[in-house]
Design a protein around this motif. Structure first.
Motif, PDB file in Angstrom:
ATOM      1  N   TRP A 139      -4.148   7.876 -12.595  1.00 20.08           N
ATOM      2  CA  TRP A 139      -3.429   6.680 -12.165  1.00 20.08           C
ATOM      3  C   TRP A 139      -2.152   6.442 -12.967  1.00 20.08           C
ATOM      4  O   TRP A 139      -1.236   5.779 -12.499  1.00 20.08           O
ATOM      5  CB  TRP A 139      -4.342   5.459 -12.309  1.00 20.08           C
ATOM      6  N   ALA A 167       0.258   8.214 -13.543  1.00 18.48           N
ATOM      7  CA  ALA A 167       1.466   8.749 -12.900  1.00 18.48           C
ATOM      8  C   ALA A 167       2.171   7.695 -12.060  1.00 18.48           C
ATOM      9  O   ALA A 167       3.284   7.934 -11.570  1.00 18.48           O
ATOM     10  CB  ALA A 167       1.112   9.963 -12.040  1.00 18.48           C
ATOM     11  N   ALA A 168       1.571   6.519 -11.920  1.00 13.52           N
ATOM     12  CA  ALA A 168       2.218   5.434 -11.170  1.00 13.52           C
ATOM     13  C   ALA A 168       3.553   5.039 -11.788  1.00 13.52           C
ATOM     14  O   ALA A 168       4.452   4.577 -11.075  1.00 13.52           O
ATOM     15  CB  ALA A 168       1.292   4.226 -11.096  1.00 13.52           C
ATOM     16  N   ASP A 184       5.842   6.832 -12.740  1.00 16.30           N
ATOM     17  CA  ASP A 184       6.909   7.719 -12.267  1.00 16.30           C
ATOM     18  C   ASP A 184       7.226   7.521 -10.781  1.00 16.30           C
ATOM     19  O   ASP A 184       8.130   8.183 -10.261  1.00 16.30           O
ATOM     20  CB  ASP A 184       6.505   9.181 -12.499  1.00 16.30           C
ATOM     21  N   GLN A 185       6.491   6.641 -10.116  1.00 16.68           N
ATOM     22  CA  GLN A 185       6.706   6.422  -8.689  1.00 16.68           C
ATOM     23  C   GLN A 185       7.818   5.400  -8.461  1.00 16.68           C
ATOM     24  O   GLN A 185       8.038   4.516  -9.289  1.00 16.68           O
ATOM     25  CB  GLN A 185       5.417   5.913  -8.035  1.00 16.68           C
ATOM     26  N   PRO A 186       8.528   5.510  -7.330  1.00 20.72           N
ATOM     27  CA  PRO A 186       9.502   4.463  -6.989  1.00 20.72           C
ATOM     28  C   PRO A 186       8.795   3.116  -6.890  1.00 20.72           C
ATOM     29  O   PRO A 186       7.600   3.044  -6.574  1.00 20.72           O
ATOM     30  CB  PRO A 186      10.039   4.909  -5.618  1.00 20.72           C
ATOM     31  N   LYS A 187       9.524   2.042  -7.166  1.00 22.32           N
ATOM     32  CA  LYS A 187       8.928   0.714  -7.188  1.00 22.32           C
ATOM     33  C   LYS A 187       8.177   0.399  -5.907  1.00 22.32           C
ATOM     34  O   LYS A 187       7.060  -0.168  -5.937  1.00 22.32           O
ATOM     35  CB  LYS A 187      10.022  -0.336  -7.424  1.00 22.32           C
ATOM     36  N   MET A 218       6.618   2.339  -4.013  1.00 25.96           N
ATOM     37  CA  MET A 218       5.449   3.169  -3.789  1.00 25.96           C
ATOM     38  C   MET A 218       4.374   3.013  -4.856  1.00 25.96           C
ATOM     39  O   MET A 218       3.305   3.616  -4.747  1.00 25.96           O
ATOM     40  CB  MET A 218       5.886   4.638  -3.723  1.00 25.96           C
ATOM     41  N   LYS A 219       4.641   2.227  -5.902  1.00 28.66           N
ATOM     42  CA  LYS A 219       3.673   2.119  -6.995  1.00 28.66           C
ATOM     43  C   LYS A 219       2.318   1.603  -6.516  1.00 28.66           C
ATOM     44  O   LYS A 219       1.266   2.151  -6.847  1.00 28.66           O
ATOM     45  CB  LYS A 219       4.217   1.197  -8.100  1.00 28.66           C
ATOM     46  N   LYS A 256       0.981   1.545  -3.461  1.00 23.14           N
ATOM     47  CA  LYS A 256       0.306   2.511  -2.597  1.00 23.14           C
ATOM     48  C   LYS A 256      -0.295   3.643  -3.427  1.00 23.14           C
ATOM     49  O   LYS A 256      -1.434   4.068  -3.185  1.00 23.14           O
ATOM     50  CB  LYS A 256       1.276   3.085  -1.571  1.00 23.14           C
ATOM     51  N   PHE A 257       0.437   4.123  -4.411  1.00 27.58           N
ATOM     52  CA  PHE A 257      -0.059   5.213  -5.248  1.00 27.58           C
ATOM     53  C   PHE A 257      -1.345   4.798  -5.962  1.00 27.58           C
ATOM     54  O   PHE A 257      -2.328   5.543  -5.995  1.00 27.58           O
ATOM     55  CB  PHE A 257       1.007   5.613  -6.269  1.00 27.58           C
ATOM     56  N   CYS A 317      -5.175   6.135  -5.567  1.00 26.23           N
ATOM     57  CA  CYS A 317      -5.911   6.628  -6.739  1.00 26.23           C
ATOM     58  C   CYS A 317      -7.275   5.948  -6.844  1.00 26.23           C
ATOM     59  O   CYS A 317      -8.285   6.602  -7.139  1.00 26.23           O
ATOM     60  CB  CYS A 317      -5.111   6.392  -8.021  1.00 26.23           C
TER      61      CYS A 317
END
Length: 376
Positions: free
Chosen positions: A201, A203-204, A206-209, A211-212, A214-215, A219
């Motif tokens: 989790w 790695a959230a 590093d996600q675009p704002k 998409m955080k 949803k990521f 997870c």
């Protein structure tokens, strides 16, 4: 909504909607358990609260008891229903006892086949040991884990224990903004690892704002699958004050998921709550109502059919398991797509049956208009 400090606090609209969902689901869960071959089954709350709100509205433990007591005649001789209520604060636990006693008095006393067990302590440490002492491992078990803030308050071990029971199910609720917030702080890292069962989790960050969330939702669902659940569904509620509540339901039975979806869709706009699919960043909010907005499901089914033909039954299960919609909604969308010619079926009928195969129509490109012949 901030974590309340008082013994009781005002009831917000999305919590009221959540209570309706729990009530409607238990109206299906309880008869199924009582009608089976089980001698015992258990309903548990890991964050039980005081059982009442400032305006005298009942809390979720009392809402659940009302469902059980109205249908107490369903219990056959030799059957027993356990209700396990865990609350960390002593003042709230005492109020909860009073509210439970009031509910029993309303129905003429405590039935001998229904036992309420109160435990003072944290859900993380008290739930599993108490459950193991209280009920056989192979008996049905439904736990509502309604922690304030993010799901880091709920270790995956609790969900894993439920998943290892043939009839184990959990409903986890939390405020989604906390889900994103603790993913970006090192102080929440260890709690997050316990919640997700791994550090995937993280790695959230590093996600675009956009998409955080949803990521992290993906997870968490994957964590529930790894814990042993076969099915997991999630959606968000947002009330008129813009308070948000995220709900995740996990079960090993498709019937359980079907009944939970039916309960979710009985919440209507009279409660001032709107819904969205947290796994679809582009989806607008909508009400669950008799004529729902089906365009997001239409898009999802068309994307699925881009991968190749599929059986109607598979597409209905896809809608049930992978979107906020019910399987019957998929049938409605497929019927409309057949009617307008966007898809074709193996039978050529306009009303899709579960065993039919459907696929996207391959239309020939429209030829360009003929140029007029020259006059000379």
């Amino acid at each position: 909504m901030a974590t309340p400090k008082d013994t009781v606090w005002p009831l917000d609209p999305h919590t009221q909607a959540k209570h309706l969902i729990i009530s409607e689901y238990l109206k299906a869960w309880y008869p199924i358990c009582a009608g089976g071959q089980f001698k015992e089954f258990t309903y548990a709350e890991g964050f039980a609260g005081p059982g009442v709100y400032v305006g005298e509205e009942p809390g979720s433990p009392v809402v659940a008891l009302d469902v059980f007591l109205r249908r107490r005649e369903l219990l056959r001789p030799g059957q027993h229903l356990n209700v396990l209520l865990i609350e960390e604060r002593g003042d709230r636990l005492e109020e909860l006892r009073r509210q439970v006693d009031r509910k029993f008095d309303e129905y003429g006393g405590r039935p001998s086949q229904l036992t309420v067990t109160f435990r003072k302590g944290e859900c993380t440490t008290a739930l599993l040991p108490t459950l193991q002492k209280l009920t056989p491992r192979r008996s049905p078990f439904f736990a509502v884990l309604d922690g304030w803030g993010g799901p880091d308050a709920i270790p995956l071990d609790i969900a894993r224990s439920a998943a290892n029971r043939p009839g184990g199910e959990v409903l986890v609720t939390f405020q989604p903004q906390h889900l994103v917030r603790f993913a970006t702080t090192e102080n929440g890292a260890q709690a997050g690892d316990r919640c997700f069962g791994s550090d995937d989790w993280r790695a959230a960050v590093d996600q675009p704002k956009k998409m955080k969330k949803k990521f992290l939702v993906d997870c968490y669902r994957n964590s529930l699958f790894k814990a042993g659940f076969r099915y997991a569904a999630s959606f968000e509620m947002r009330d008129e004050k813009k308070n948000e509540l995220h709900l995740v339901f996990a079960s090993n039975h498709l019937k359980g998921l079907t009944k939970m979806k039916e309960a979710m869709w009985k919440v209507d706009k009279q409660h001032g709550v709107r819904f969205r699919d947290p796994r679809d960043p582009d989806q607008l909010e909508f009400y669950f109502e008799e004529k729902p907005e089906l365009s997001p499901l239409r898009r999802a089914l068309l994307n699925k059919l881009e991968e190749g033909p599929g059986e109607v039954s598979e597409l209905r299960e896809f809608a049930l398991c992978e979107t906020v919609y019910r399987d019957v909604h998929a049938g409605m969308v497929l019927k409309d797509l057949l009617k307008v010619g966007t898809i074709e079926s193996s039978t050529g009928k306009r009303v899709p049956r579960k065993q039919d195969r459907v696929w996207l129509t391959k239309k020939e490109p429209t030829p360009p208009p003929l140029s007029p012949e020259p006059l000379f």
